[in-house]
Scaffold this active site. Structure first.
Site, PDB file in Angstrom:
ATOM      1  N   GLY A  48       4.450  -4.471   3.659  1.00 17.30           N
ATOM      2  CA  GLY A  48       4.715  -5.817   3.139  1.00 17.30           C
ATOM      3  C   GLY A  48       4.481  -6.903   4.172  1.00 17.30           C
ATOM      4  O   GLY A  48       3.880  -7.935   3.864  1.00 17.30           O
ATOM      5  N   PRO A  73       8.863  -3.911  -0.777  1.00 21.32           N
ATOM      6  CA  PRO A  73      10.098  -3.604  -0.047  1.00 21.32           C
ATOM      7  C   PRO A  73      10.014  -3.955   1.440  1.00 21.32           C
ATOM      8  O   PRO A  73       8.983  -3.718   2.084  1.00 21.32           O
ATOM      9  CB  PRO A  73      10.249  -2.088  -0.244  1.00 21.32           C
ATOM     10  CG  PRO A  73       9.572  -1.823  -1.544  1.00 21.32           C
ATOM     11  CD  PRO A  73       8.422  -2.773  -1.601  1.00 21.32           C
ATOM     12  N   VAL A  74      11.091  -4.528   1.956  1.00 21.78           N
ATOM     13  CA  VAL A  74      11.156  -4.939   3.357  1.00 21.78           C
ATOM     14  C   VAL A  74      11.395  -3.707   4.224  1.00 21.78           C
ATOM     15  O   VAL A  74      12.302  -2.913   3.958  1.00 21.78           O
ATOM     16  CB  VAL A  74      12.282  -5.965   3.567  1.00 21.78           C
ATOM     17  CG1 VAL A  74      12.395  -6.349   5.041  1.00 21.78           C
ATOM     18  CG2 VAL A  74      12.039  -7.199   2.697  1.00 21.78           C
ATOM     19  N   ALA A  75      10.575  -3.548   5.282  1.00 21.18           N
ATOM     20  CA  ALA A  75      10.679  -2.383   6.168  1.00 21.18           C
ATOM     21  C   ALA A  75      10.714  -1.097   5.350  1.00 21.18           C
ATOM     22  O   ALA A  75      11.475  -0.179   5.629  1.00 21.18           O
ATOM     23  CB  ALA A  75      11.912  -2.480   7.064  1.00 21.18           C
ATOM     24  N   GLY A  76       9.844  -1.041   4.319  1.00 29.75           N
ATOM     25  CA  GLY A  76       9.880   0.068   3.379  1.00 29.75           C
ATOM     26  C   GLY A  76       8.729   1.040   3.482  1.00 29.75           C
ATOM     27  O   GLY A  76       8.618   1.951   2.663  1.00 29.75           O
ATOM     28  N   GLY A  77       7.839   0.849   4.451  1.00 32.97           N
ATOM     29  CA  GLY A  77       6.707   1.744   4.595  1.00 32.97           C
ATOM     30  C   GLY A  77       5.546   1.436   3.680  1.00 32.97           C
ATOM     31  O   GLY A  77       4.649   2.264   3.504  1.00 32.97           O
ATOM     32  N   MET A  78       5.521   0.215   3.099  1.00 33.22           N
ATOM     33  CA  MET A  78       4.444  -0.167   2.196  1.00 33.22           C
ATOM     34  C   MET A  78       3.624  -1.340   2.706  1.00 33.22           C
ATOM     35  O   MET A  78       2.794  -1.899   1.981  1.00 33.22           O
ATOM     36  CB  MET A  78       5.010  -0.507   0.810  1.00 33.22           C
ATOM     37  CG  MET A  78       5.582   0.683   0.066  1.00 33.22           C
ATOM     38  SD  MET A  78       5.963   0.271  -1.658  1.00 33.22           S
ATOM     39  CE  MET A  78       4.331  -0.078  -2.311  1.00 33.22           C
ATOM     40  N   ASP A  96      -2.302  -2.158   9.676  1.00 37.19           N
ATOM     41  CA  ASP A  96      -2.290  -2.281   8.220  1.00 37.19           C
ATOM     42  C   ASP A  96      -2.819  -3.629   7.725  1.00 37.19           C
ATOM     43  O   ASP A  96      -3.108  -3.775   6.528  1.00 37.19           O
ATOM     44  CB  ASP A  96      -0.868  -2.087   7.676  1.00 37.19           C
ATOM     45  CG  ASP A  96      -0.397  -0.648   7.779  1.00 37.19           C
ATOM     46  OD1 ASP A  96      -1.234   0.245   8.004  1.00 37.19           O
ATOM     47  OD2 ASP A  96       0.821  -0.423   7.650  1.00 37.19           O
ATOM     48  N   LYS A 156       0.831  -1.205   0.000  1.00 38.52           N
ATOM     49  CA  LYS A 156       0.000   0.000   0.000  1.00 38.52           C
ATOM     50  C   LYS A 156       0.867   1.257   0.000  1.00 38.52           C
ATOM     51  O   LYS A 156       2.055   1.238   0.359  1.00 38.52           O
ATOM     52  CB  LYS A 156      -0.940   0.013   1.213  1.00 38.52           C
ATOM     53  CG  LYS A 156      -0.267  -0.137   2.580  1.00 38.52           C
ATOM     54  CD  LYS A 156       0.315   1.132   3.147  1.00 38.52           C
ATOM     55  CE  LYS A 156       1.020   0.925   4.478  1.00 38.52           C
ATOM     56  NZ  LYS A 156       1.765   2.125   4.922  1.00 38.52           N
TER      57      LYS A 156
END
Length: 324
Positions: free
Chosen positions: A123, A116-121, A158, A24
């Site tokens: 996951g 992305p890992v720990a990317g703010g999306m 989330d 997201k």
């Protein structure tokens, strides 16, 4: 290994179920004061995008939950940051559902990472949402989508959205979801990083910056209705002026190099750029699909890792189930 129950029902239902769930972008994220429960009140506009995590849940003879992780695609995916024990969010999701199901078995979760890992999306939240749906089907637990969304709240704000997908307004800590109409696709270019940012660290930094500046919020935030109007109309240019993320200031404090990334996207012609959630992924809004491809090419030419996505995308969905 995570403790679980075995129901001995291996002959009932599929032996494995594969589910995909979306990452997201927070098109808008306003952060209010710290609550007594240790979380912040937020007002967020979630947009599910066409970058999917995939989880295959497979019946095992041994009780408990095991996890493996692999990555696909060209994005930076530091898989060594992902725990494979009971603290993995997907493992927690399987354990939680096992405790609520009368027909649970041992299960192995094979997670294919694309977000992305720990990317703010979101996951990890997508993994958890996919796991809930996969294990529900695997065990014939019989929970409705709404019931799974209520279960998902215990796993993080989330996770319910990753089940629902589409576009939604999130209030409370982001878990009080109201779906919003947004059918016209919006096109984005993502720029990912080889590092991650801890969401608690980003929130903590935001609190520190606000305290130092004497501008701590006193009331829960509100959502700007103009954002939903622009998204409903598919008005990318109108939306560009409305993108907002209170966490961006903290993300830039922790990762100053993101300022250069934001400028690169603007120089490439993006309508606007924003740090996604707690970062460090940066999302650039394009004026259509062709424009997104042009922007990506220019940004990629600087050596940054990029991907073109669109949204809204569907929520967690069973891809296939099989007996073998």
């Amino acid at each position: 290994m995570v403790a679980g129950r075995t129901a001995g029902l291996h002959g009932i239902g599929p032996r494995a179920v594969r589910v995909k769930a979306p990452g997201k972008i927070n098109v808008s994220l306003r952060v209010g004061p710290l609550r007594e429960d240790g979380y912040h009140s937020v007002a967020s506009v979630y947009l599910a995008v066409s970058l999917y995590e995939e989880v295959t849940a497979r019946v095992t003879e041994d009780a408990g939950v095991t996890v493996t992780v692999n990555g696909q695609g060209s994005l930076n995916l530091p898989l060594d940051q992902i725990p494979l024990d009971a603290s993995n969010l997907a493992a927690r999701a399987a354990t939680l559902l096992a405790d609520l199901s009368e027909t649970s078995t041992g299960v192995h979760l094979d997670i294919t990472k694309r977000v992305p890992v720990a990317g703010g999306m979101g996951g990890g939240s997508a993994d958890a949402a996919a796991t809930l749906l996969a294990c529900d089907a695997l065990w014939n637990s019989g929970f409705s989508r709404d019931e799974l969304a209520k279960i998902a709240v215990d796993l993080g704000a989330d996770v319910p959205f990753a089940l629902v997908g589409g576009t939604a307004v999130g209030l409370g800590v982001g878990d009080q979801l109201t779906p919003a109409i947004s059918k016209t696709p919006l096109h984005w270019v993502l720029v990912t990083s080889a590092f991650g940012l801890s969401t608690p660290d980003v929130y903590r930094t935001l609190d520190d910056l606000r305290t130092a500046g004497g501008n701590e919020p006193l009331e829960p935030p509100e959502m700007d209705p103009k954002i939903l109007g622009a998204m409903r109309a598919g008005d990318a240019r109108g939306l560009a002026d409305l993108l907002h993320n209170d966490l961006q200031l903290a993300a830039l404090e922790l990762a100053p190099e993101l300022k250069d990334v934001l400028q690169t996207g603007v120089d490439a012609g993006a309508l606007a750029g924003i740090v996604s959630g707690s970062g460090p992924t940066v999302a650039f809004l394009a004026d259509g699909a062709d424009h997104a491809v042009e922007i990506e090419a220019l940004i990629a030419s600087t050596g940054l890792q990029t991907a073109v996505v669109h949204g809204p995308a569907h929520g967690a969905r069973i891809v296939t189930d099989f007996v073998a």
